[in-house]
Design an enzyme around this catalytic site. Structure first.
Site, PDB file in Angstrom:
ATOM      1  N   MET A  49       0.839  -1.191   0.000  1.00  0.00           N
ATOM      2  CA  MET A  49       0.000   0.000   0.000  1.00  0.00           C
ATOM      3  C   MET A  49       0.873   1.240   0.000  1.00  0.00           C
ATOM      4  SD  MET A  49      -3.127   0.560   2.588  1.00  0.00           S
ATOM      5  CE  MET A  49      -4.414  -0.431   1.926  1.00  0.00           C
ATOM      6  N   SER A  58      -2.617 -10.552  -0.178  1.00  0.00           N
ATOM      7  CA  SER A  58      -3.291  -9.286   0.103  1.00  0.00           C
ATOM      8  C   SER A  58      -2.552  -8.555   1.232  1.00  0.00           C
ATOM      9  CB  SER A  58      -4.745  -9.553   0.511  1.00  0.00           C
ATOM     10  OG  SER A  58      -5.256  -8.474   1.217  1.00  0.00           O
ATOM     11  N   TRP A  75       0.621  -7.200  -0.054  1.00  0.00           N
ATOM     12  CA  TRP A  75       0.387  -6.008  -0.889  1.00  0.00           C
ATOM     13  C   TRP A  75       0.315  -4.752  -0.011  1.00  0.00           C
ATOM     14  CZ3 TRP A  75      -3.588  -2.332  -1.307  1.00  0.00           C
ATOM     15  CH2 TRP A  75      -3.538  -1.537  -2.455  1.00  0.00           C
ATOM     16  N   HIS A  76      -0.243  -4.925   1.188  1.00  0.00           N
ATOM     17  CA  HIS A  76      -0.373  -3.769   2.075  1.00  0.00           C
ATOM     18  C   HIS A  76       0.971  -3.314   2.625  1.00  0.00           C
ATOM     19  CE1 HIS A  76      -4.643  -4.875   2.018  1.00  0.00           C
ATOM     20  NE2 HIS A  76      -4.864  -3.627   2.354  1.00  0.00           N
ATOM     21  N   GLY A  77       1.926  -4.202   2.696  1.00  0.00           N
ATOM     22  CA  GLY A  77       3.230  -3.802   3.211  1.00  0.00           C
ATOM     23  C   GLY A  77       4.194  -4.965   3.194  1.00  0.00           C
TER      24      GLY A  77
END
Lengths: 427, 501
Positions: free
Chosen positions: B1, B347, B350-352
């Site tokens: 993100m 997921s 993907w955020h970090g």
């Protein structure tokens, strides 16, 4: 059709609001200095390939627009109102901390080196490198406080710095030390400050016990304590009052071997009211309702003349010991005007006493009282003094030396490091 | 993100107290909630757009503004954006040209390799390097690279486009400028929503915003700005007061308050940004899909993920979960579970790029499995209230995983909650809540559809007085703008004081 009209109005009115902001932003004259914030306002960012690539144009644009936004003061007042009405105001007998967010600290504090003091005489105090935003201001009974957190280690650091200076200076100099306590132990109930701050009497004793024996120590704390019911510290500013400085002067006279002028010879005058630095930091409504009174003393200067110098090689330029045009928000500027890197006062008494004061801004209210007693006084600000201190003292045949700091500042790592730096500074 | 939503309080220190401040140059990306954007950039972009009648000219103006927006404060990475866009554009054409042949797969591979490769390189190389070192004992020096703004978002957009072209669901764009506009549109470039090409394909070719669109767009933008500035930013300050200090002194209630406030911050920050993007799009004639739908009123984690960051949820569902599950359909239920775990782990990643985010993703996968296994049946008996309570507790337990990048701090935080060794409540918390009680009540109210329902109810009641409704709308929009601008200006109030410690 009618509904469409509402959509048109709904789209246009917010757009007009932005246009009004934009037009006023373009048309209104830009403030160079914020007296409230004690800093230079952002200048128009330079657009170049380099500034675009390294991001300085982007950062500068945001700062410029924010600093010169149309109706900025009104918007600030409104945002204060919002912030103060987010909930039920706390009525705690214990007081409260206003946490100051570390915003864009050190953006562009006023820096003596950059400013022409001739054209901008009224420059706020306390600026430049060591100025950082505080983490919290304690509000109690409509007054603001900051707590002392020094310890034996920080006391030792300061004492060592002063002792090192003494080691480097000629032996025939008489040395003095003045440590100024904060307002907490004088104005707050014991139960309130005890659990939040370290004892200042101990802090002073820790430093004094480590200072070289040749240094004479003024007992300012006890003098102030004797007059604790008087108006010694500002309620909305982080400085002390001229009245407190007068009592400190009495304490200093005791160790410096002169007789302090009695209160009858220094009539006090009131300049007006002001909201000081801690109010500007917090915008606390209770502080706003409790502004400070600015008092100064009409000291018989007897034709003394004051001069300042910004950088080595400059000529001495004339300035005032009591600057009566000090403006709202920087009321403390009445004393000496600003923190000059070096100031010289030619006193009326030809007694051969030449005093060098190494200080920060607390000394500004104190120095005027000394004028009648010395032939010459050099007032050097520890933050900006541009000379190698031992050479300057030898060149000017100085025979007395006073180090004066507020206790919190003395215990900061910054002050001792600045003091030691003065032994290495050229020229 | 992106830096906006990835553990906001832990953003890279843009400015630290440093005596060497003269040498500091701050890299500040432009954000919608900045005065430069509101006062200069956005009005100019609208002016530029409405000055021209032809769509082609409008598109070029939008591209120019989007590139300026992207290069603002971080100009170097614009070449990466342009490079990957160019590759994807040509690969899509080749995929379409060689549809049905093995070559289309090859071109798909090349495109995904460059797009996802850039993302992996910039976002995960440090993490992968550390992982490799810890697994092998070898010490490869990893360099933490600055993450190009928005790379997580525009990579997903380009991947969705390429896959849709490969699947024959959309036609490859023949004009590079239109494809570049799709990828670089500044509304959604840096923080989403992740817009599918199919959603705006027609609007790239033809759009004609009516006053109705502009009016709704303005309202939506102002509301989003207000959410971001009034709720999210204020919550951020309070969060830092609890979670950025020495955790060992935190009471249980303070720890909970900190994470509840973080939940508020995260929602208003992200959904506010999405609202602004949707509003801006609408003003210019683009209709982006909704990205948030009151996620905290969900009754299960599964439902939560259909209401929270919906564009990411549907992307992961369509391009990750469904293909994996389909691929493993011969495993039966185990295949679905496998797809779920992989999807949520990725997921999280993907955020970090750190373990806490992977754990965060896996935590949700496990909860969804448990829900499907038996929990949903329990809630059928107990009613909705227990399901809501479960959701709130489950979400609040997950947020420390999202907030604390440092695993030691994370452990310390959970120990405060569950070890029983920390004081339950501190003296300070009640007065602190009191001081913000009106703000907090409003923040909690608008987490639910109550505010929206109230507005809808009034609109129905006042349907015979459209003037009143219009006036209320306009006044609310002006108020949101005024309050937001005031608070943004207040951020620039920057007084200096003595050094204290």
């Amino acid at each position: 059709m009618r509904e469409n009209r509402f959509h048109i109005i709904n789209a246009i009115i917010p757009a007009l609001l932005i246009i009004v902001f934009l037009v006023f932003f373009i048309l209104t004259p830009k403030q160079k200095i914020s007296l409230e914030e004690k800093r230079k306002m952002a200048a128009v960012p330079e657009l170049s390939w380099t500034s675009w690539i390294n991001g300085s144009f982007a950062a500068g644009s945001e700062d410029y627009i924010a600093d010169h936004f149309a109706f900025r003061n009104e918007l600030l007042t409104f945002s204060d109102f919002l912030k103060n009405h987010e909930g039920i105001a706390r009525k705690s007998p214990e007081g409260r901390f206003v946490i100051i967010k570390k915003r864009q600290a050190l953006k562009d504090p006023l820096n003596k080196k950059k400013l022409s003091i001739d054209s901008n005489y009224i420059i706020p105090l306390d600026s430049a490198e060591e100025l950082v935003l505080t983490n919290g201001v304690f509000i109690y009974d409509s007054c603001s406080y900051q707590f002392f957190g020094g310890n034996p280690v920080s006391a030792g650091r300061y004492a060592r710095a002063y002792n090192t200076v003494v080691d480097h200076l000629p032996k025939n100099i008489t040395y003095y030390s003045v440590l100024v306590p904060s307002s907490t132990e004088f104005n707050l109930p014991k139960a309130v400050y005890r659990k939040r701050a370290n004892p200042e009497t101990k802090g002073i004793a820790d430093i004094n016990s480590r200072l070289n024996a040749v240094i004479k120590k003024a007992n300012v704390y006890d003098y102030l304590l004797a007059y604790r019911t008087e108006y010694l510290f500002f309620k909305t500013d982080h400085h002390w009052t001229a009245r407190a400085a007068y009592y400190a002067y009495q304490a200093f006279a005791e160790i410096a071997g002169f007789e302090a002028l009695p209160p009858g010879k220094v009539p006090s005058k009131i300049m007006g009211r002001f909201l000081g630095s801690l109010y500007q930091m917090t915008h606390d409504p209770t502080l706003k309702g409790n502004p400070d009174k600015l008092e100064y003393f009409d000291i018989p200067f007897g034709g003394a003349k004051a001069f300042y110098m910004l950088s080595p090689g400059d000529s001495w330029k004339s300035c005032e010991i009591i600057y009566k045009k000090a403006q709202f928000g920087i009321g403390y500027g009445v004393f000496l005007g600003i923190d000059y890197p070096i100031m010289k006062i030619d006193g009326p008494t030809k007694n051969g006493r030449k005093l060098f004061i190494l200080k920060e801004s607390y000394a500004n209210a104190f120095v005027p009282f000394l004028v009648p007693h010395f032939e010459q006084i050099f007032v050097a600000d520890v933050r900006y003094f541009p000379y190698k201190i031992d050479k300057f003292i030898a060149d000017n045949k100085i025979n007395e030396f006073l180090m004066m700091n507020q206790l919190v500042m003395a215990n900061s790592p910054y002050t001792p490091s600045k003091i030691l730096k003065l032994l290495k500074t050229t020229p | 993100m992106t830096a906006f939503f990835c553990a906001p309080a832990k953003n890279k220190c843009l400015l630290s107290i440093n005596t060497d401040f003269c040498s500091l140059v701050l890299l500040k990306p432009m954000v919608f909630s900045s005065l430069v954007f509101l006062l200069v950039f956005f009005p100019l972009s609208l002016l530029g757009n409405y000055l021209f009648k032809s769509l082609q000219a409008k598109n070029i103006v939008l591209i120019l503004f989007s590139l300026i927006f992207y290069s603002w404060g971080e100009p170097v990475w614009i070449f990466l954006l342009l490079g990957t866009t160019l590759i994807d554009f040509f690969m899509a054409k080749l995929i379409e040209k060689h549809d049905g042949s093995w070559r289309s797969g090859l071109f798909l591979g090349i495109s995904v390799f460059f797009s996802v490769g850039a993302l992996v390189f910039f976002k995960y190389s440090g993490f992968l390097c550390d992982l490799f070192n810890s697994l092998t004992g070898i010490s490869i020096r990893s360099h933490k690279l600055d993450l190009p703004i928005g790379i997580s978002f525009y990579t997903f957009q380009s991947v969705s486009y390429i896959l849709d072209v490969y699947r024959g669901q959309v036609k490859a764009q023949t004009h590079f400028s239109k494809y570049l506009l799709y990828i670089s549109l500044f509304h959604q470039l840096v923080a989403g929503p992740i817009v599918r090409y199919s959603d705006i394909e027609k609007e790239l070719e033809n759009r004609n915003p009516k006053w109705n669109d502009i009016s709704h767009g303005v309202n939506r933008f102002a509301w989003g700005l207000f959410k971001k500035v009034f709720f999210a930013n204020s919550a951020g300050v309070l969060v830092a007061g609890y979670l950025e200090r020495d955790l060992s002194n935190l009471s249980v209630v303070e720890a909970v308050a900190g994470i509840v406030l973080f939940a508020i911050q995260l929602y208003y920050d992200f959904s506010g940004y999405s609202d602004m993007a949707i509003g801006m799009g609408r003003i210019l004639g683009f209709h982006y899909l909704e990205n948030f739908n009151f996620p905290y009123v969900s009754k299960s984690i599964k439902e939560f993920w259909t209401r929270w960051h919906m564009s990411l949820g549907t992307f992961l569902r369509d391009y990750l979960f469904t293909p994996i599950a389909f691929n493993k359909r011969h495993w039966g239920q185990a295949g679905t579970v496998y797809a779920l775990i992989v999807t949520f782990a990725l997921s999280g990643l993907w955020h970090g790029a750190s373990w806490n985010f992977i754990l965060w993703g896996l935590y949700f996968a496990i909860l969804i499995i448990v829900e499907e296994w038996f929990l949903n049946r329990v809630f059928k008996f107990t009613g909705n209230w227990l399901a809501h309570c479960y959701l709130i507790i489950a979400i609040f337990i997950s947020y420390p995983l999202f907030y604390f990048v440092d695993m030691e701090q994370l452990k310390q935080y959970y120990l405060i909650l569950f070890s029983g060794k920390h004081p339950f409540i501190s003296d300070a918390i009640i007065p602190e809540i009191q001081e913000h009680i009106y703000w907090l009540s409003a923040a909690l109210l608008f987490l639910t559809p109550a505010g929206k329902n109230m507005g809808d109810f009034l609109k129905i009641r006042l349907q015979n007085s459209p003037g009143l409704v219009g006036l209320a709308n306009t006044m609310a929009t002006v108020a949101f703008l005024w309050i937001s601008i005031s608070l943004l200006v207040a951020k620039s109030f920057n007084p200096f004081l003595y050094f204290r410690f």
